[in-house]
Design a protein around this motif. Structure first.
Motif, PDB file in Angstrom:
ATOM      1  N   UNK A 163       6.886   0.109  22.160  1.00 45.35           N
ATOM      2  CA  UNK A 163       8.213  -0.216  22.998  1.00 45.35           C
ATOM      3  C   UNK A 163       8.093  -1.729  23.488  1.00 45.35           C
ATOM      4  N   UNK A 164       7.102  -2.121  23.682  1.00 45.54           N
ATOM      5  CA  UNK A 164       6.650  -3.566  24.263  1.00 45.54           C
ATOM      6  C   UNK A 164       6.170  -4.507  23.380  1.00 45.54           C
ATOM      7  N   UNK A 165       6.340  -4.175  21.843  1.00 40.07           N
ATOM      8  CA  UNK A 165       6.081  -5.313  20.834  1.00 40.07           C
ATOM      9  C   UNK A 165       7.129  -5.725  20.152  1.00 40.07           C
ATOM     10  N   UNK A 166       7.104  -6.963  19.868  1.00 41.50           N
ATOM     11  CA  UNK A 166       8.051  -7.799  19.496  1.00 41.50           C
ATOM     12  C   UNK A 166       7.855  -7.729  18.057  1.00 41.50           C
ATOM     13  N   UNK A 167       9.081  -7.301  17.114  1.00 40.57           N
ATOM     14  CA  UNK A 167       8.487  -7.403  15.638  1.00 40.57           C
ATOM     15  C   UNK A 167       7.992  -6.293  15.238  1.00 40.57           C
ATOM     16  N   UNK A 168       8.101  -4.979  15.865  1.00 32.30           N
ATOM     17  CA  UNK A 168       7.378  -3.990  15.246  1.00 32.30           C
ATOM     18  C   UNK A 168       7.709  -3.221  14.034  1.00 32.30           C
ATOM     19  N   UNK A 169       9.063  -3.553  13.592  1.00 31.79           N
ATOM     20  CA  UNK A 169       9.034  -3.056  12.071  1.00 31.79           C
ATOM     21  C   UNK A 169       8.125  -3.622  11.247  1.00 31.79           C
ATOM     22  N   UNK A 170       7.808  -4.705  11.390  1.00 29.84           N
ATOM     23  CA  UNK A 170       6.682  -5.598  10.441  1.00 29.84           C
ATOM     24  C   UNK A 170       5.536  -5.192  10.694  1.00 29.84           C
ATOM     25  N   UNK A 171       5.056  -4.744  11.837  1.00 32.38           N
ATOM     26  CA  UNK A 171       3.886  -4.575  12.373  1.00 32.38           C
ATOM     27  C   UNK A 171       3.649  -2.985  11.642  1.00 32.38           C
ATOM     28  N   UNK A 172       4.668  -1.924  11.797  1.00 34.56           N
ATOM     29  CA  UNK A 172       4.661  -0.860  11.161  1.00 34.56           C
ATOM     30  C   UNK A 172       4.205  -1.079   9.554  1.00 34.56           C
ATOM     31  N   UNK A 173       5.068  -1.837   8.865  1.00 26.45           N
ATOM     32  CA  UNK A 173       5.021  -2.011   7.493  1.00 26.45           C
ATOM     33  C   UNK A 173       3.729  -2.465   7.053  1.00 26.45           C
ATOM     34  N   UNK A 174       3.180  -3.576   7.977  1.00 27.36           N
ATOM     35  CA  UNK A 174       1.718  -4.161   7.345  1.00 27.36           C
ATOM     36  C   UNK A 174       0.659  -2.847   7.693  1.00 27.36           C
ATOM     37  N   UNK A 175       0.931  -2.071   8.879  1.00 29.19           N
ATOM     38  CA  UNK A 175      -0.281  -1.208   8.942  1.00 29.19           C
ATOM     39  C   UNK A 175       0.004  -0.220   7.813  1.00 29.19           C
ATOM     40  N   UNK A 176       1.035   0.251   7.281  1.00 32.60           N
ATOM     41  CA  UNK A 176       1.019   1.199   6.302  1.00 32.60           C
ATOM     42  C   UNK A 176       0.671   0.663   4.869  1.00 32.60           C
ATOM     43  N   UNK A 177       0.675  -0.770   4.597  1.00 35.31           N
ATOM     44  CA  UNK A 177       0.406  -1.178   3.464  1.00 35.31           C
ATOM     45  C   UNK A 177      -1.034  -1.633   3.307  1.00 35.31           C
ATOM     46  N   UNK A 178      -1.651  -1.841   4.542  1.00 36.60           N
ATOM     47  CA  UNK A 178      -3.054  -2.315   4.754  1.00 36.60           C
ATOM     48  C   UNK A 178      -4.089  -1.303   3.862  1.00 36.60           C
ATOM     49  N   UNK A 179      -4.203  -0.267   3.910  1.00 35.23           N
ATOM     50  CA  UNK A 179      -5.251   0.382   2.927  1.00 35.23           C
ATOM     51  C   UNK A 179      -5.054   0.121   1.653  1.00 35.23           C
ATOM     52  N   UNK A 180      -3.971  -0.236   1.094  1.00 36.50           N
ATOM     53  CA  UNK A 180      -3.550  -0.547  -0.327  1.00 36.50           C
ATOM     54  C   UNK A 180      -3.754  -1.818  -0.885  1.00 36.50           C
ATOM     55  N   UNK A 181      -4.013  -2.991   0.175  1.00 37.76           N
ATOM     56  CA  UNK A 181      -4.508  -4.055  -0.167  1.00 37.76           C
ATOM     57  C   UNK A 181      -5.845  -4.442  -0.743  1.00 37.76           C
TER      58      UNK A 181
END
Length: 49
Positions: A31-49
């Motif tokens: 709730x306090x993070x700006x751009x949280x959509x991109x953070x969620x996306x990067x978190x989901x992709x991180x193990x695949x990279x």
């Protein structure tokens, strides 16, 4: 079994724990993070990279 499988297993478990910990922190602070959509996306992709 080769002897290197133990440290590989511990490394994978450690990375999985770090990934789950990041998810918990992100979920609790979303709730306090700006751009949280991109953070969620990067978190989901991180193990695949």
């Amino acid at each position: 079994m080769p002897e290197f499988t133990t440290w590989m297993l511990y490394s994978l478990l450690g990375l999985g724990l770090a990934w789950a910990s990041a998810a918990i922190v992100l979920w609790r602070m979303q709730s306090s993070l700006v751009g949280r959509k991109w953070l969620w996306l990067s978190w989901l992709v991180w193990p695949c990279v």
